[in-house]
Design a protein around this motif. Structure first.
Motif, PDB file in Angstrom:
ATOM      1  N   ALA A  33       0.865  -1.189   0.032  1.00  0.00           N
ATOM      2  CA  ALA A  33       0.032   0.081   0.000  1.00  0.00           C
ATOM      3  C   ALA A  33       0.907   1.418   0.046  1.00  0.00           C
ATOM      4  O   ALA A  33       0.608   2.399  -0.769  1.00  0.00           O
ATOM      5  CB  ALA A  33      -1.067   0.114   1.244  1.00  0.00           C
ATOM      6  N   ASP A  36       3.373   2.457  -3.629  1.00  0.00           N
ATOM      7  CA  ASP A  36       2.824   3.275  -4.689  1.00  0.00           C
ATOM      8  C   ASP A  36       3.019   4.899  -4.457  1.00  0.00           C
ATOM      9  O   ASP A  36       2.583   5.452  -3.561  1.00  0.00           O
ATOM     10  CB  ASP A  36       1.187   3.011  -4.733  1.00  0.00           C
ATOM     11  N   ARG A  39      -0.230   6.738  -3.627  1.00  0.00           N
ATOM     12  CA  ARG A  39      -0.835   6.758  -2.196  1.00  0.00           C
ATOM     13  C   ARG A  39       0.155   7.224  -1.442  1.00  0.00           C
ATOM     14  O   ARG A  39      -0.358   7.673  -0.419  1.00  0.00           O
ATOM     15  CB  ARG A  39      -0.909   5.050  -2.158  1.00  0.00           C
ATOM     16  N   GLN A  40       1.483   7.428  -1.633  1.00  0.00           N
ATOM     17  CA  GLN A  40       2.305   8.118  -0.645  1.00  0.00           C
ATOM     18  C   GLN A  40       1.853   9.490  -0.849  1.00  0.00           C
ATOM     19  O   GLN A  40       1.725  10.308   0.508  1.00  0.00           O
ATOM     20  CB  GLN A  40       3.710   7.988  -1.535  1.00  0.00           C
ATOM     21  N   LEU A  42      -1.135  10.747  -0.964  1.00  0.00           N
ATOM     22  CA  LEU A  42      -2.374  10.715  -0.352  1.00  0.00           C
ATOM     23  C   LEU A  42      -2.013  10.956   1.085  1.00  0.00           C
ATOM     24  O   LEU A  42      -2.752  11.626   1.967  1.00  0.00           O
ATOM     25  CB  LEU A  42      -3.265   9.702  -0.790  1.00  0.00           C
ATOM     26  N   VAL A  43      -1.277   9.838   1.455  1.00  0.00           N
ATOM     27  CA  VAL A  43      -0.942   9.818   2.685  1.00  0.00           C
ATOM     28  C   VAL A  43      -0.172  11.162   3.436  1.00  0.00           C
ATOM     29  O   VAL A  43      -0.562  11.595   4.505  1.00  0.00           O
ATOM     30  CB  VAL A  43       0.095   8.727   3.082  1.00  0.00           C
ATOM     31  N   CYS A  56     -12.577  13.360  -0.540  1.00  0.00           N
ATOM     32  CA  CYS A  56     -11.865  12.471  -1.553  1.00  0.00           C
ATOM     33  C   CYS A  56     -11.410  13.327  -2.755  1.00  0.00           C
ATOM     34  O   CYS A  56     -10.451  13.039  -3.185  1.00  0.00           O
ATOM     35  CB  CYS A  56     -12.662  11.452  -2.076  1.00  0.00           C
ATOM     36  N   HIS A  71      -7.627   3.556  -5.235  1.00  0.00           N
ATOM     37  CA  HIS A  71      -6.408   3.945  -4.153  1.00  0.00           C
ATOM     38  C   HIS A  71      -6.998   4.136  -2.783  1.00  0.00           C
ATOM     39  O   HIS A  71      -6.204   3.707  -1.890  1.00  0.00           O
ATOM     40  CB  HIS A  71      -5.646   5.179  -4.640  1.00  0.00           C
ATOM     41  N   PHE A  72      -8.077   4.945  -2.431  1.00  0.00           N
ATOM     42  CA  PHE A  72      -8.533   4.936  -1.220  1.00  0.00           C
ATOM     43  C   PHE A  72      -8.980   3.492  -0.702  1.00  0.00           C
ATOM     44  O   PHE A  72      -8.719   3.231   0.131  1.00  0.00           O
ATOM     45  CB  PHE A  72      -9.902   6.073  -1.292  1.00  0.00           C
ATOM     46  N   LEU A  75      -5.809   1.742   0.618  1.00  0.00           N
ATOM     47  CA  LEU A  75      -5.386   2.145   1.986  1.00  0.00           C
ATOM     48  C   LEU A  75      -6.358   1.882   3.151  1.00  0.00           C
ATOM     49  O   LEU A  75      -5.755   1.741   4.070  1.00  0.00           O
ATOM     50  CB  LEU A  75      -5.382   3.848   1.832  1.00  0.00           C
TER      51      LEU A  75
END
Lengths: 117, 117
Positions: A33, A36, A39-40, A42-43, A56, A71-72, A75
């Motif tokens: 997770a 990516d 996603r990094q 997003l985090v 979102c 992607h959500f 996560l």
DNA sequence: CCGAGTGTACGTAAGCCATCGAACACTTTG
DNA sequence: CAAAGTGTTCGATGGCTTACGTACACTCGG
């Protein structure tokens, strides 16, 4: 006393998001997770904002809505994200403490390693 | 005394293994390398053994030689593994300190999270 | 020198993952 | 009520990764 004059947004008209208990996430799932790049982002953006602050669509990421939605989900499966419906919007919260309890230092590592470097 | 009565094994008759500087490994590369179950086994077995103690064929993993060789290449690319030729054998060393300097805590996390749990 | 051992490279097949566009459901705005 | 906004699901696609068998190169032991 003016009961129900103020229409509350429907808490959840669609299937509510499925959440994984961070305590039961496999290491492999967590690593994948966080590996990516999207996603990094997003985090990291989630870490800078407060809980339930971001919806979102508000993330600056180079993918379409559909992909973002996926992607959500990833996560969530990794125990990194909690989501809640508020009308048409879906609000997000990074599960920092819970995830940290399961994989100490991992999330911090990702947050620290901003922009490649 | 007794010079060259003992034949030294050729250090390197084939193309020597390409090594990545752990200080320049991308976070994504490191996470992807450590996410794979087979590579996790390799890393754990390496951590238990001493440096240059294990040769490539000595690992207990459920894949063929060819696949195993590829996994070693991935670990090298991630700055996790150093290899050295000794005759027909290739000896291995986990680059623990170097990798830890780059991604503190990450390797420990993987080593600690033995057998799923 | 011959056979067994060690490990890599190549070609290939299968599976998985990220991505997109389109269709959909419901909310919110006007 | 209509139009715009929010986010999910579906199906299709392309690329990457894992895996295998085979062929190869060289070492090591008799």
């Amino acid at each position: 006393m003016a009961a129900q004059t103020q229409r509350q947004p429907t808490a959840s008209y669609r299937t509510p998001p499925v959440h994984m208990d961070p305590g039961e996430v496999a290491l492999e799932t967590a690593l994948l997770a966080l590996a990516d790049p999207v996603r990094q982002i997003l985090v990291r953006e989630l870490a800078q904002a407060g809980d339930w602050e971001r919806q979102c669509g508000s993330f600056d990421v180079p993918v379409t809505k559909a992909t973002l939605s996926k992607h959500f989900a990833v996560l969530r499966e990794a125990g990194l994200l909690e989501q809640r419906d508020a009308g048409a919007k879906r609000l997000n919260r990074l599960r920092r403490a819970e995830f940290d309890a399961r994989f100490p230092g991992l999330l911090d590592l990702v947050l620290r390693h901003e922009g490649a470097s």
